[in-house]
Design a protein around this motif. Structure first.
Motif, mmCIF file in Angstrom:
data_model
loop_
_atom_site.group_PDB
_atom_site.id
_atom_site.type_symbol
_atom_site.label_atom_id
_atom_site.label_comp_id
_atom_site.label_asym_id
_atom_site.label_seq_id
_atom_site.Cartn_x
_atom_site.Cartn_y
_atom_site.Cartn_z
ATOM 1 N N PRO A 2 0.826 -1.214 0.000
ATOM 2 C CA PRO A 2 0.000 0.000 0.000
ATOM 3 C C PRO A 2 0.856 1.259 0.000
ATOM 4 O O PRO A 2 1.979 1.269 0.503
ATOM 5 C CB PRO A 2 -0.777 -0.130 1.313
ATOM 6 C CG PRO A 2 0.078 -0.965 2.186
ATOM 7 C CD PRO A 2 0.772 -1.939 1.264
ATOM 8 N N ILE A 144 -4.045 7.245 -11.412
ATOM 9 C CA ILE A 144 -4.645 8.077 -10.373
ATOM 10 C C ILE A 144 -4.543 9.524 -10.831
ATOM 11 O O ILE A 144 -3.506 9.942 -11.343
ATOM 12 C CB ILE A 144 -3.922 7.885 -9.031
ATOM 13 C CG1 ILE A 144 -4.022 6.427 -8.565
ATOM 14 C CG2 ILE A 144 -4.497 8.815 -7.970
ATOM 15 C CD1 ILE A 144 -3.113 6.102 -7.391
ATOM 16 N N ILE A 190 -12.564 8.818 -5.743
ATOM 17 C CA ILE A 190 -12.204 7.983 -4.602
ATOM 18 C C ILE A 190 -12.673 8.601 -3.281
ATOM 19 O O ILE A 190 -13.164 7.907 -2.385
ATOM 20 C CB ILE A 190 -10.684 7.731 -4.567
ATOM 21 C CG1 ILE A 190 -10.250 6.941 -5.807
ATOM 22 C CG2 ILE A 190 -10.289 6.996 -3.298
ATOM 23 C CD1 ILE A 190 -10.874 5.569 -5.934
ATOM 24 N N ALA A 225 -9.423 7.710 -9.474
ATOM 25 C CA ALA A 225 -8.653 6.565 -9.975
ATOM 26 C C ALA A 225 -9.431 5.904 -11.099
ATOM 27 O O ALA A 225 -10.672 5.957 -11.141
ATOM 28 C CB ALA A 225 -8.389 5.559 -8.857
ATOM 29 N N ILE A 229 -8.438 0.110 -10.923
ATOM 30 C CA ILE A 229 -7.755 0.111 -9.628
ATOM 31 C C ILE A 229 -8.548 0.833 -8.546
ATOM 32 O O ILE A 229 -8.093 0.928 -7.401
ATOM 33 C CB ILE A 229 -6.342 0.733 -9.719
ATOM 34 C CG1 ILE A 229 -6.416 2.209 -10.139
ATOM 35 C CG2 ILE A 229 -5.458 -0.067 -10.669
ATOM 36 C CD1 ILE A 229 -5.069 2.933 -10.024
ATOM 37 N N ALA A 232 -9.020 -0.501 -5.047
ATOM 38 C CA ALA A 232 -7.850 -0.545 -4.170
ATOM 39 C C ALA A 232 -7.714 0.709 -3.321
ATOM 40 O O ALA A 232 -6.882 0.766 -2.417
ATOM 41 C CB ALA A 232 -6.584 -0.736 -4.999
ATOM 42 N N GLY A 233 -8.523 1.744 -3.597
ATOM 43 C CA GLY A 233 -8.440 2.993 -2.861
ATOM 44 C C GLY A 233 -9.274 2.970 -1.591
ATOM 45 O O GLY A 233 -10.383 2.431 -1.574
ATOM 46 N N HIS A 234 -8.743 3.546 -0.527
ATOM 47 C CA HIS A 234 -9.467 3.579 0.744
ATOM 48 C C HIS A 234 -8.846 4.636 1.663
ATOM 49 O O HIS A 234 -7.883 5.328 1.291
ATOM 50 C CB HIS A 234 -9.437 2.206 1.423
ATOM 51 C CG HIS A 234 -8.059 1.721 1.765
ATOM 52 N ND1 HIS A 234 -7.440 1.966 2.973
ATOM 53 C CD2 HIS A 234 -7.163 0.984 1.043
ATOM 54 C CE1 HIS A 234 -6.248 1.421 2.996
ATOM 55 N NE2 HIS A 234 -6.039 0.809 1.836
ATOM 56 N N THR A 257 -5.327 6.178 0.404
ATOM 57 C CA THR A 257 -4.372 5.081 0.393
ATOM 58 C C THR A 257 -4.803 4.057 -0.652
ATOM 59 O O THR A 257 -6.010 3.803 -0.828
ATOM 60 C CB THR A 257 -4.280 4.420 1.782
ATOM 61 O OG1 THR A 257 -3.796 5.394 2.716
ATOM 62 C CG2 THR A 257 -3.335 3.236 1.773
ATOM 63 N N PHE A 258 -3.824 3.494 -1.358
ATOM 64 C CA PHE A 258 -4.093 2.513 -2.389
ATOM 65 C C PHE A 258 -3.293 1.240 -2.105
ATOM 66 O O PHE A 258 -2.093 1.301 -1.864
ATOM 67 C CB PHE A 258 -3.720 3.062 -3.772
ATOM 68 C CG PHE A 258 -4.620 4.158 -4.249
ATOM 69 C CD1 PHE A 258 -5.712 3.884 -5.050
ATOM 70 C CD2 PHE A 258 -4.376 5.483 -3.891
ATOM 71 C CE1 PHE A 258 -6.561 4.900 -5.484
ATOM 72 C CE2 PHE A 258 -5.203 6.506 -4.318
ATOM 73 C CZ PHE A 258 -6.293 6.207 -5.122
ATOM 74 N N ASP A 259 -3.977 0.113 -2.118
ATOM 75 C CA ASP A 259 -3.316 -1.192 -1.937
ATOM 76 C C ASP A 259 -2.970 -1.757 -3.310
ATOM 77 O O ASP A 259 -3.734 -2.529 -3.897
ATOM 78 C CB ASP A 259 -4.238 -2.145 -1.183
ATOM 79 C CG ASP A 259 -4.493 -1.702 0.245
ATOM 80 O OD1 ASP A 259 -3.660 -0.942 0.788
ATOM 81 O OD2 ASP A 259 -5.525 -2.100 0.814
ATOM 82 N N LEU A 260 -1.817 -1.346 -3.811
ATOM 83 C CA LEU A 260 -1.407 -1.737 -5.174
ATOM 84 C C LEU A 260 0.050 -2.185 -5.165
ATOM 85 O O LEU A 260 0.857 -1.650 -4.435
ATOM 86 C CB LEU A 260 -1.581 -0.562 -6.139
ATOM 87 C CG LEU A 260 -3.024 -0.122 -6.424
ATOM 88 C CD1 LEU A 260 -3.046 1.207 -7.144
ATOM 89 C CD2 LEU A 260 -3.728 -1.184 -7.266
#
Length: 260
Positions: A2, A144, A190, A225, A229, A232-234, A257-260
């Motif tokens: 992330p 993004i 997002i 985004a 993807i 994956a954003g949060h 935050t992105f879990d990528l």
């Protein structure tokens, strides 16, 4: 892995270098996108000592200017000059995971929402049209988009929807142009995906004697985004407190935050 990204219209990076340092120290985003840097690139402050050795920027003296600061390796992915304004309003960077980050500073548009009497408003609409056409022609993926887009699109993105319908940044024609650009790129908002309900502001005018008490804000700063993807954003948030720092920008930083 992330990573956390922040976007902030700093309103002069040289004047407010101390505020940037505070944000980097206290919040530690992996990537910080700045707008309205108001400086040539060679005169922008160096934040590498704080753990941000990578910078991609486009600047000009006294106006506009965009920069991406990163503690993650990032390569320059170019820029676009929509509406051929000759302004430093866009820069892109590509992370090692293949994610492209677009940093935008859309023209504010002046005071009168009529392109017949206000050239700046026409430039703003043309800039947004240029974004739309670019996204249509080269539909982005794994990307993004952040920045000061200078439009508060939703009714609850402004302190009073009815009063601001004829005020630049919330007029129907601007909202429509922004929506067309968003749709053309398949972009997902997002911030609003994370925080779907209720008033949400990132800008408060300097003209208010007590900006916090009056709370006449607008959400002008955005994190989008592409659909591939977006899930994956949060952890989206707006650091409202930064608007109250000493000699502040009139904008507050927006995080995701992105879990990528």
């Amino acid at each position: 892995m992330p990573f956390t990204l922040a976007t902030w219209n700093i309103n002069s990076v040289r004047l407010r270098a101390g505020l940037v340092e505070r944000l980097l120290r206290d919040e530690g985003p992996d990537v910080l996108c700045l707008q309205e840097c108001k400086s040539p690139v060679e005169k922008m402050p160096d934040f590498s000592a704080l753990g941000y050795p990578y910078r991609i920027a486009r600047g000009q003296k006294g106006y506009n200017g965009v920069a991406i600061l990163s503690r993650l390796p990032i390569e320059d992915a170019g820029e676009m000059d929509f509406a051929a304004l000759g302004h430093a309003r866009h820069v892109a960077g590509r992370l090692e995971n293949g994610v492209t980050i677009h940093n935008f500073y859309v023209p504010a548009g002046g005071d009168v929402p009529d392109r017949a009497v206000n050239e700046k408003f026409g430039q703003k609409l043309d800039y947004l049209t240029g974004m739309r056409d670019w996204f249509h022609g080269d539909r982005p993926g794994k990307s993004i988009l952040v920045g000061d887009l200078n439009i508060a699109p939703r009714e609850d993105d402004v302190w009073n929807h009815k009063q601001l319908l004829k005020i630049v940044s919330h007029t129907p024609i601007e909202v429509d142009h922004l929506a067309q650009a968003q749709e053309a790129g398949g972009w997902v908002d997002i911030t609003r995906a994370d925080i779907p309900d209720g008033p949400l502001y990132s800008w408060w005018s300097y003209r208010a004697k007590d900006w916090s008490a009056a709370d006449k804000g607008r959400r002008l700063d955005h994190v989008w985004a592409t659909g591939d993807i977006a899930a994956a954003g949060h952890s989206s948030r707006i650091l409202r407190d930064a608007r109250g720092w000493e000699q502040p920008s009139d904008h507050a930083p927006v995080f995701a935050t992105f879990d990528l």
